[in-house]
Design an enzyme around this catalytic site. Sequence first.
Site, PDB file in Angstrom:
ATOM      1  CG  ASP A 155      -2.163   0.673   1.082  1.00  0.00           C
ATOM      2  OD1 ASP A 155      -2.287   1.427   0.111  1.00  0.00           O
ATOM      3  OD2 ASP A 155      -3.046   0.486   1.928  1.00  0.00           O
ATOM      4  CG  ASP A 217      -9.570   1.076   0.947  1.00  0.00           C
ATOM      5  OD1 ASP A 217      -8.644   0.921   0.124  1.00  0.00           O
ATOM      6  OD2 ASP A 217      -9.401   1.008   2.174  1.00  0.00           O
TER       7      ASP A 217
HETATM    8  C1  LIG Z   1      -5.649   2.265  -1.702  1.00  0.00           C
HETATM    9  C2  LIG Z   1      -5.216   1.222  -0.732  1.00  0.00           C
HETATM   10  O1  LIG Z   1      -4.529   0.304  -1.093  1.00  0.00           O
HETATM   11  N1  LIG Z   1      -5.592   1.380   0.530  1.00  0.00           N
HETATM   12  C3  LIG Z   1      -5.227   0.473   1.575  1.00  0.00           C
HETATM   13  C4  LIG Z   1      -4.650   1.247   2.707  1.00  0.00           C
HETATM   14  O2  LIG Z   1      -4.553   0.628   3.893  1.00  0.00           O
HETATM   15  C5  LIG Z   1      -5.626  -0.183   4.287  1.00  0.00           C
HETATM   16  C6  LIG Z   1      -5.271  -0.791   5.578  1.00  0.00           C
HETATM   17  O3  LIG Z   1      -4.899   0.178   6.510  1.00  0.00           O
HETATM   18  C7  LIG Z   1      -5.876  -1.195   3.180  1.00  0.00           C
HETATM   19  O4  LIG Z   1      -6.723  -2.206   3.475  1.00  0.00           O
HETATM   20  C8  LIG Z   1      -6.365  -0.405   1.995  1.00  0.00           C
HETATM   21  O5  LIG Z   1      -6.755  -1.248   0.949  1.00  0.00           O
END
Ligand SMILES: CC(=O)N[C@H]1CO[C@H](CO)[C@@H](O)[C@@H]1O
Length: 414
Positions: A155, A217
């Site tokens: 991430d 998300d």
């Molecule tokens: C855009 C992305 O990948 N967001 C991620 C950021 O962090 C969270 C956990 O804290 C992930 O689950 C998200 O998918």
Amino acid sequence: MLMFLFLLGLVPTTLTLDNGLALTPPMGWMTWQRFRRITDCEKYPRDCISEELIKRTADKLVEDGYLEAGYEYLIIDDCWSQKHRSSDGRLMPDRKRFKSGMKALADYIHSKGFKFGMYQNYSNVTCAGYPGIMDYEDIDIASFVEWEIDYLKLDACYIDPLKLDTAYPEFGRKLNASGRPIVFSCSWPAYQESYNIKKPNYTSIAETCNLWRVLGDIEDSWAVLSNVIDWYGHNQDRIAPNAGPGQWNDPDMLVIGNFGLSLDQARIQMAIWAIMAAPLLISVDLDDIRPEFKEVLLNKEVIYVNQDVLGKQGLRVYKNRNSKVEIWSRELADRSYAVAFISKKDYGAPYPEHNFTFTQMKLPEGKYKVRDLYLKENVPSFGPDGTFPVRINPTGVKFFKFIPKETENEVYNK
Ligand SMILES: CC(=O)N[C@H]1CO[C@H](CO)[C@@H](O)[C@@H]1O
Ligand SMILES: *[C@@H]1O[C@H](CO)[C@@H](O)[C@H](O)[C@H]1NC(C)=O
Ligand SMILES: *[C@@H]1O[C@H](CO)[C@@H](O)[C@H](O)[C@H]1NC(C)=O
Ligand SMILES: *[C@@H]1O[C@H](CO)[C@@H](O)[C@H](O)[C@H]1NC(C)=O
Ligand SMILES: *[C@@H]1O[C@H](CO)[C@@H](O)[C@H](O)[C@H]1NC(C)=O
């Protein structure tokens, strides 16, 4: 089959990440959408991010046929580590929630026939405030290799999105140099697209990543799902050509089986994710899921579309602003077409049937056998005027496979 694709000239010739992985979109189960950052195991023993959750999920994935259907990656998202690194700089799994350690958990997962995935953030902290990977890349990759992970979601919270253009390729080279084949899931374009910072360089992204999040998300609601579908339709000319074996656009997890979608809306997500050649990552409590939602996730004919070896991402080929009906179509390796008719009208009753022409469906004119992928039966297809009648529920879908009659024998009578 690859040989056959080579002969047809269908294997992409551009330079892309070549680690031999994710030749079809990855399928699996991931913690985030359903279990988030729950870490209080005393209050929420069944929901907290812990080895118990992962093990009970692994068992259930086997028992209920998900593994057999193809859901093979078991992925822990954020919140698995201690809040601080060890004195020698290593990431440590939370000592209460993962008391057997990551290698033991990996062994359990592998022994059941799964592949093991983990999460980290390209920053000095993860999105949820755990230690991030920045400046510890080599140490952390060594840990991942020691734990025998097979998939890494990296991430990019709390880092300048412009820096990602050098950070991800550099990390990708290190991951490659580790010698362990690891599916590399990047969030790189998501941060550039969502904040409108720049148009991501998808050429470079496909050279580095097996899959990449294009948006922020997903959430467990029809409103968000509907927006994701709109965004893909709107940006498809720029996005869809980047997909192919080993390289996939990732619109994020399946939210099916949780709280926000009706059964019809769940069928829309599954159909559109199949057309978009999207990774199929379930995030649901498998002990609670209602049977009708489970049936959507386990629909083999829809999964077969998603996993088609040609790897060509489908497109929205028709959109009617008044009726809010859209047609999405994907060309498959056996020369058939998967075609989803969705209605984004969110009130009222099913329309009387619409009669669609070949042009509207962007289907080569010809004779087809038509199979309804949710009813799992062949349907009497075209009307006397050569149009195809479809009746759709509000926020519902009809999903068909159009099999050209001239290839039918060749493909299906083998
Ligand atoms: C855009 C992305 O990948 N967001 C991620 C950021 O962090 C969270 C956990 O804290 C992930 O689950 C998200 O998918
Ligand atoms: C992360 O880096 C920022 C500055 O880049 C700094 O302010 C912050 O304290 C750091 N956090 C941790 C946990 O090291
Ligand atoms: C590393 O990259 C090379 C060249 O693309 C590739 O052949 C090899 O399979 C990769 N190895 C791993 C472990 O990813
Ligand atoms: C995008 O990346 C490719 C491959 O790394 C590179 O050749 C190209 O110059 C980049 N394009 C832009 C606009 O930066
Ligand atoms: C669609 O075609 C059928 C014949 O196949 C016809 O009976 C029906 O009225 C048509 N519907 C519309 C809305 O034109």
